[in-house]
Each structure stands twice: as C-alpha cells, then as structure tokens.
Design a protein around this motif. Structure first.
Motif, PDB file in Angstrom:
ATOM      1  N   GLY A  96       0.829  -1.212   0.000  1.00 26.51           N
ATOM      2  CA  GLY A  96       0.000   0.000   0.000  1.00 26.51           C
ATOM      3  C   GLY A  96       0.854   1.248   0.000  1.00 26.51           C
ATOM      4  O   GLY A  96       2.055   1.205  -0.320  1.00 26.51           O
ATOM      5  N   GLU A  97       0.245   2.354   0.429  1.00 27.80           N
ATOM      6  CA  GLU A  97       0.936   3.640   0.331  1.00 27.80           C
ATOM      7  C   GLU A  97       1.634   4.011   1.653  1.00 27.80           C
ATOM      8  O   GLU A  97       2.859   3.970   1.736  1.00 27.80           O
ATOM      9  CB  GLU A  97      -0.104   4.696  -0.052  1.00 27.80           C
ATOM     10  N   ALA A  98       0.852   4.324   2.659  1.00 26.94           N
ATOM     11  CA  ALA A  98       1.426   4.767   3.936  1.00 26.94           C
ATOM     12  C   ALA A  98       0.410   4.545   5.036  1.00 26.94           C
ATOM     13  O   ALA A  98      -0.790   4.521   4.772  1.00 26.94           O
ATOM     14  CB  ALA A  98       1.778   6.258   3.847  1.00 26.94           C
ATOM     15  N   PRO A  99       0.869   4.414   6.289  1.00 29.52           N
ATOM     16  CA  PRO A  99      -0.082   4.221   7.384  1.00 29.52           C
ATOM     17  C   PRO A  99      -0.976   5.446   7.564  1.00 29.52           C
ATOM     18  O   PRO A  99      -0.533   6.585   7.345  1.00 29.52           O
ATOM     19  CB  PRO A  99       0.814   4.058   8.619  1.00 29.52           C
ATOM     20  N   GLY A 100      -2.215   5.209   7.978  1.00 28.53           N
ATOM     21  CA  GLY A 100      -3.107   6.290   8.388  1.00 28.53           C
ATOM     22  C   GLY A 100      -3.156   6.327   9.910  1.00 28.53           C
ATOM     23  O   GLY A 100      -2.309   5.712  10.583  1.00 28.53           O
ATOM     24  N   GLU A 103      -3.525   2.823  11.649  1.00 24.11           N
ATOM     25  CA  GLU A 103      -2.321   2.008  11.440  1.00 24.11           C
ATOM     26  C   GLU A 103      -1.196   2.511  12.340  1.00 24.11           C
ATOM     27  O   GLU A 103      -0.455   1.727  12.941  1.00 24.11           O
ATOM     28  CB  GLU A 103      -1.890   2.068   9.960  1.00 24.11           C
ATOM     29  N   PRO A 109      -0.367  -2.442   9.238  1.00 19.65           N
ATOM     30  CA  PRO A 109      -0.913  -1.821   8.024  1.00 19.65           C
ATOM     31  C   PRO A 109      -2.361  -2.242   7.772  1.00 19.65           C
ATOM     32  O   PRO A 109      -2.764  -3.346   8.130  1.00 19.65           O
ATOM     33  CB  PRO A 109      -0.005  -2.362   6.914  1.00 19.65           C
ATOM     34  N   PHE A 110      -3.094  -1.379   7.131  1.00 20.03           N
ATOM     35  CA  PHE A 110      -4.455  -1.664   6.649  1.00 20.03           C
ATOM     36  C   PHE A 110      -5.362  -2.232   7.735  1.00 20.03           C
ATOM     37  O   PHE A 110      -5.923  -3.309   7.584  1.00 20.03           O
ATOM     38  CB  PHE A 110      -4.413  -2.588   5.420  1.00 20.03           C
ATOM     39  N   ALA A 114      -9.887   1.586   4.926  1.00 16.91           N
ATOM     40  CA  ALA A 114      -9.387   1.011   3.659  1.00 16.91           C
ATOM     41  C   ALA A 114      -8.997  -0.452   3.876  1.00 16.91           C
ATOM     42  O   ALA A 114      -9.180  -1.301   2.991  1.00 16.91           O
ATOM     43  CB  ALA A 114      -8.181   1.819   3.155  1.00 16.91           C
ATOM     44  N   ASN A 136       3.516  -1.455   3.373  1.00 19.95           N
ATOM     45  CA  ASN A 136       3.340  -0.160   2.716  1.00 19.95           C
ATOM     46  C   ASN A 136       4.647   0.337   2.132  1.00 19.95           C
ATOM     47  O   ASN A 136       5.729  -0.030   2.603  1.00 19.95           O
ATOM     48  CB  ASN A 136       2.868   0.877   3.740  1.00 19.95           C
ATOM     49  N   HIS A 210      -6.131   1.738  -5.328  1.00 16.33           N
ATOM     50  CA  HIS A 210      -6.019   1.672  -3.869  1.00 16.33           C
ATOM     51  C   HIS A 210      -7.418   1.545  -3.247  1.00 16.33           C
ATOM     52  O   HIS A 210      -8.352   2.200  -3.708  1.00 16.33           O
ATOM     53  CB  HIS A 210      -5.339   2.957  -3.378  1.00 16.33           C
TER      54      HIS A 210
END
Ligand code: URA
Ligand code: URA
Length: 244
Positions: A96-100, A103, A109-110, A114, A136, A210
């Motif tokens: 994926g892209e980056a932690p939110g 996360e 992650p994830f 999402a 990520n 994504h």
C-alpha cells in the motif's frame, strides 16, 4: 437475549451486509459458500504456510532496522513504525501507500477503513489477511494523511526494495499510484498501469487501484476485481507449475 449478545449480533449483521454490498459491487452475482475456511489442512491453493526459516530472521532484522529509522522527518511525529503483517511465506504480497491514523496507533498496516475493504476483497478471493503479507511503501504516517513527499519516498524506498527481496512472493499487488509508480520507477498514471503484468525483484507485479480510492469511487471496484481475478489465475498456474 442479553443486550451484549444483541449488540454483537447486530454488529455481525452490519458487517455481513457491507460485505455483501462490496461483493455485489465487485461484480458477484452468486455467492458460492465455503470460501475462506482456513483450517491447517484446508489452506487456499498457492498459499500454504511454511515453517519459519532463516529468511524470516532476516525480515525481523530488517524490521528492527526500520523501527530505528530517522531518515526523514516523519519519524518525529510517528506513534509506531508500520512495517508489515501477515504470512511472510505467502505467495501474495500487497504493497500500500502509507499508514493512516489507525495504522499508526496499532503499528499494523491496513487496519482502518481502507483495510476493511481490502479484507473484503481478500474474502472475495477466498483469502484472509493472514494468508497474505501486507506492507506499505512508507512505513511512518504522513501528518493528516497527506501524500508522501518525494524525499520521504526516497528515504523509505531502500526498505521497500529489501522487503520483497526477502519475502520472495510469486505475486505482488501494488495498491494505488504511489506504490505502483515507485516500485516500477515510472510516472505513468495508475489508470494505465493497472490491469497489466510487470516484474519486480523476480516477482510478478500487478498494479491496481487503492482501496481508499475505491471507498470514494465504488464504481471502480469492478476493475479491481478484474485485476484480482488475474492475480488468482497467476497464483494457481504457479502452483500447478510447481507441482509438475
Ligand atoms: N492506506 C495505506 O496505503 N496503507 C495503510 O496501511 C492504510 C491505509
Ligand atoms: N489515485 C491514487 O493515488 N491511487 C489510486 O488507486 C487511484 C487514484
């Protein structure tokens, strides 16, 4: 029924309803029962769990190194480093892209919204998050979930290059523009990259949209499902070649 039990039932019904909604949006017309039953002797094709090997120690060494990383300013605001989760021996890896926010809180992650959609996509493939490995491009949360900056991508890229080299999956799915463009070293729009096969560090790579984008544009779920069907086919044919 106690109110706790009632609440649990209600939660399960809501989860089942949103799963069915996603499956319909992915393009399912009929639901075949008995997917995703993961007892030890009923592991989905191509994703058998293998016992720990020295390779996994190297992955934990890489993780220990990443957890100390101060190569860009994201380390100043992070709560945790989000390295990866799942089965390091899996044939299938998602990047994926980056932690939110979630996360960063949990160090996994994830696990936010999402992530719930990714879990439902995996379910539609007959898999669970434990059957695959998920990581990520960027290991620390960018403030207010902004796009990663060029210097942040550059700081994290060496880790991302080493991670799949240690995991050696048969297939990598790159989720969204940042992961796809960075892994492939191109600036082609994700809408043109998705749905085609590439190679990355000896693994087949499929870029797709994504899950966070799918939450905003549910009509695109059908295209992601087309891509995931290709991924399933690829994993199954790799398994057949291995057995021959
Ligand atoms: N989006 C990502 O790209 N990765 C996560 O871990 C969560 C949301
Ligand atoms: N933009 C992105 O960054 N990723 C997608 O998957 C779609 C649009």
């Amino acid at each position: 029924m106690t109110s706790k039990l009632y609440h649990e039932c209600y939660t399960h019904v809501c989860q089942a309803r949103s799963l069915l909604q996603d499956l319909l949006e992915l393009g399912f017309n009929t639901i075949v029962p008995a997917v995703a039953t993961h007892s030890a002797d009923n592991v989905p094709a191509g994703l058998a769990f293998e016992p720990p090997t020295p390779m996994m120690e190297s992955l934990s060494e890489l993780q220990a190194e990443v957890e100390q990383c101060r190569a860009c300013l994201l380390h100043e605001q992070r709560n945790t480093v989000v390295f990866g989760r799942g089965n390091p021996s899996a044939d299938l890896v998602f990047v994926g892209e980056a932690p939110g926010y979630e996360e960063d809180q949990q160090g996994l992650p994830f696990v936010g919204e999402a992530g719930q959609l990714l879990k439902r996509i995996l379910f539609a493939m007959g898999l669970s998050p434990e059957d695959v490995y998920i990581c990520n491009l960027i290991k620390c949360r960018p403030p207010v979930n902004r796009d990663p900056l060029t210097n942040e991508v550059a700081a994290c890229e060496p880790y991302l290059k080493r991670q799949p080299a240690l995991l050696k999956p048969k297939v990598i799915v790159a989720l969204g523009r940042f992961a796809s463009q960075t892994l492939l070293g191109v600036e082609t729009p994700i809408s043109r990259l998705r749905g085609h096969w590439y190679t990355y560090a000896g693994s087949a790579l499929m870029p797709t949209f994504h899950p966070a984008y799918l939450l905003r544009s549910p009509a695109e779920k059908k295209l992601v499902w087309e891509d995931m069907k290709e991924v399933k086919k690829r994993l199954e044919s790799a398994k057949i070649r291995q057995a021959d």
